[in-house]
Design a protein around this motif. Structure first.
Motif, short mmCIF file in Angstrom:
data_model
loop_
_atom_site.label_atom_id
_atom_site.label_comp_id
_atom_site.label_asym_id
_atom_site.label_seq_id
_atom_site.Cartn_x
_atom_site.Cartn_y
_atom_site.Cartn_z
N UNK A 170 -2.80 -7.77 -5.95
CA UNK A 170 -1.87 -8.88 -6.19
C UNK A 170 -0.58 -8.38 -6.83
N UNK A 171 -0.72 -7.47 -7.81
CA UNK A 171 0.44 -6.93 -8.51
C UNK A 171 1.36 -6.19 -7.54
N UNK A 172 0.78 -5.33 -6.71
CA UNK A 172 1.59 -4.53 -5.79
C UNK A 172 2.28 -5.41 -4.75
N UNK A 173 1.58 -6.40 -4.24
CA UNK A 173 2.15 -7.25 -3.20
C UNK A 173 3.33 -8.08 -3.70
N UNK A 174 3.33 -8.45 -4.97
CA UNK A 174 4.42 -9.27 -5.51
C UNK A 174 5.47 -8.45 -6.25
N UNK A 175 5.24 -7.15 -6.42
CA UNK A 175 6.18 -6.31 -7.18
C UNK A 175 7.50 -6.19 -6.43
N UNK A 176 8.62 -6.34 -7.13
CA UNK A 176 9.92 -6.22 -6.46
C UNK A 176 10.27 -4.79 -6.05
N UNK A 177 9.77 -3.80 -6.77
CA UNK A 177 10.08 -2.40 -6.43
C UNK A 177 9.30 -1.97 -5.19
N UNK A 178 9.84 -0.98 -4.48
CA UNK A 178 9.22 -0.48 -3.25
C UNK A 178 8.22 0.62 -3.59
N UNK A 179 6.95 0.37 -3.28
CA UNK A 179 5.90 1.37 -3.47
C UNK A 179 5.56 1.96 -2.10
N UNK A 180 5.78 3.26 -1.94
CA UNK A 180 5.64 3.91 -0.64
C UNK A 180 4.18 4.14 -0.26
N UNK A 181 3.37 4.59 -1.24
CA UNK A 181 1.98 4.94 -0.94
C UNK A 181 1.24 5.14 -2.26
N UNK A 182 -0.09 5.18 -2.16
CA UNK A 182 -0.97 5.48 -3.28
C UNK A 182 -1.78 6.71 -2.90
N UNK A 183 -1.89 7.67 -3.80
CA UNK A 183 -2.68 8.86 -3.50
C UNK A 183 -3.58 9.20 -4.68
N UNK A 184 -4.86 9.41 -4.39
CA UNK A 184 -5.88 9.56 -5.42
C UNK A 184 -6.71 10.82 -5.17
N UNK A 185 -7.81 10.94 -5.88
CA UNK A 185 -8.75 12.04 -5.69
C UNK A 185 -10.17 11.52 -5.76
N UNK A 186 -11.04 12.22 -6.52
CA UNK A 186 -12.37 11.76 -6.92
C UNK A 186 -13.46 11.93 -5.85
N UNK A 187 -13.13 11.76 -4.58
CA UNK A 187 -14.15 11.74 -3.53
C UNK A 187 -14.46 13.15 -3.02
N UNK A 188 -13.57 14.10 -3.26
CA UNK A 188 -13.73 15.48 -2.77
C UNK A 188 -13.74 15.53 -1.24
N UNK A 189 -12.92 14.67 -0.63
CA UNK A 189 -12.74 14.67 0.81
C UNK A 189 -11.33 14.17 1.12
N UNK A 190 -10.65 14.74 2.13
CA UNK A 190 -9.37 14.18 2.56
C UNK A 190 -9.59 12.96 3.44
N UNK A 191 -9.06 11.80 3.01
CA UNK A 191 -9.28 10.54 3.71
C UNK A 191 -8.00 9.72 3.65
N UNK A 192 -7.72 8.98 4.72
CA UNK A 192 -6.56 8.08 4.76
C UNK A 192 -7.03 6.65 4.96
N UNK A 193 -6.34 5.71 4.34
CA UNK A 193 -6.67 4.30 4.47
C UNK A 193 -5.45 3.45 4.16
N UNK A 194 -5.70 2.18 3.83
CA UNK A 194 -4.64 1.25 3.45
C UNK A 194 -5.08 0.49 2.21
N UNK A 195 -4.09 0.08 1.42
CA UNK A 195 -4.36 -0.78 0.27
C UNK A 195 -3.12 -1.61 0.00
N UNK A 196 -3.29 -2.91 -0.13
CA UNK A 196 -2.18 -3.83 -0.40
C UNK A 196 -1.06 -3.68 0.62
N UNK A 197 -1.43 -3.36 1.87
CA UNK A 197 -0.46 -3.27 2.94
C UNK A 197 0.34 -1.99 2.99
N UNK A 198 -0.03 -0.98 2.18
CA UNK A 198 0.68 0.30 2.20
C UNK A 198 -0.33 1.44 2.40
N UNK A 199 0.15 2.61 2.83
CA UNK A 199 -0.78 3.73 3.01
C UNK A 199 -1.44 4.13 1.68
#
Length: 245
Positions: A170-199
């Protein structure tokens, strides 16, 4: 601009993961990124010498490094090795967030770790991120975290993904600033997906990878070499590369 991302070293006196990290750093000498972001799980077992050895290696590079904690990390040891001024603290003073502005891009590091828990949560830090994304005239941002924000399909890892995701979306979708993507770790695998309408991405690990296992009886083998990501931001466009070395 080139942003290198490294995650999940899990250095310990009982493993060779610092050697695997050296392989990553040697490869980066050819690329020469503008900045390196480490998204947590640097060392296991409260191994202070591991943090010191990682810091020594980073100090030898000619680009800055931004460091987030993961669930295996010890924040107090990280502070003792890198000092307090590297991070932007929240109101409670525990979380190690970070902000780095460079070349028309804002890098945001959001500490999602919970002491003594494998899962993460951003519930207590939503106001902090909201403040970072509230400037309509600011540069676009790239958000880094340790815990993943979309289901990987690996059951045991998804039990420990980030909590507070509905509020975060909800925060990301209504935020006025442009968020290009989210990148994390933890899983120990390279994976791509979507969250809040962004990569959204999960960076592969320096430590040995987890298998591509979706809960079935058979577990496929995993023999991945050390992995990292390269995020390239040029002409207002972001491309993200998964790299094995």
């Amino acid at each position: 601009m080139l942003i290198a991302q490294v995650s999940d070293i899990h250095a310990s006196p009982e493993n060779d993961h610092l050697f695997r990290f050296d392989q990553i750093l040697n490869w980066l000498t050819h690329l020469q990124p503008d900045v390196l972001v480490l998204t947590g799980d640097l060392a296991d077992g409260h191994w202070q010498e591991g943090y010191k050895q990682i810091a020594d290696r980073l100090n030898q590079q000619n680009y800055p490094s931004l460091i987030l904690p993961g669930n295996s990390d010890d924040r107090s040891l990280m502070r003792s090795v890198w000092g307090e001024n590297r991070w932007v603290h929240n109101a409670q003073g525990e979380a190690l967030h970070l902000i780095h502005n460079t070349s028309g891009l804002r890098l945001i590091g959001w500490d999602s770790t919970i002491d003594y828990k494998d899962y993460g949560s951003v519930t207590d830090h939503l106001e902090w991120l909201d403040n970072q994304l509230s400037d309509t005239g600011g540069p676009p941002s790239l958000l880094f975290m340790h815990h993943h924000v979309f289901a990987s399909g690996i059951p045991t890892l998804d039990e420990t993904m980030c909590r507070g995701l509905t509020e975060m979306e909800d925060l990301i979708r209504r935020a006025p600033a442009r968020l290009l993507a989210i990148s994390t770790g933890h899983v120990h695998r390279p994976i791509a997906g979507m969250f809040a309408g962004i990569p959204a991405y999960i960076c592969g690990s320096v430590c040995p990878a987890n298998p591509v296992w979706f809960g079935k009886v058979n577990v496929p083998p995993a023999n991945d070499p050390p992995a990292l990501m390269i995020h390239r931001y040029v002409s207002n466009s972001l491309t993200s590369h998964h790299v094995c070395v």
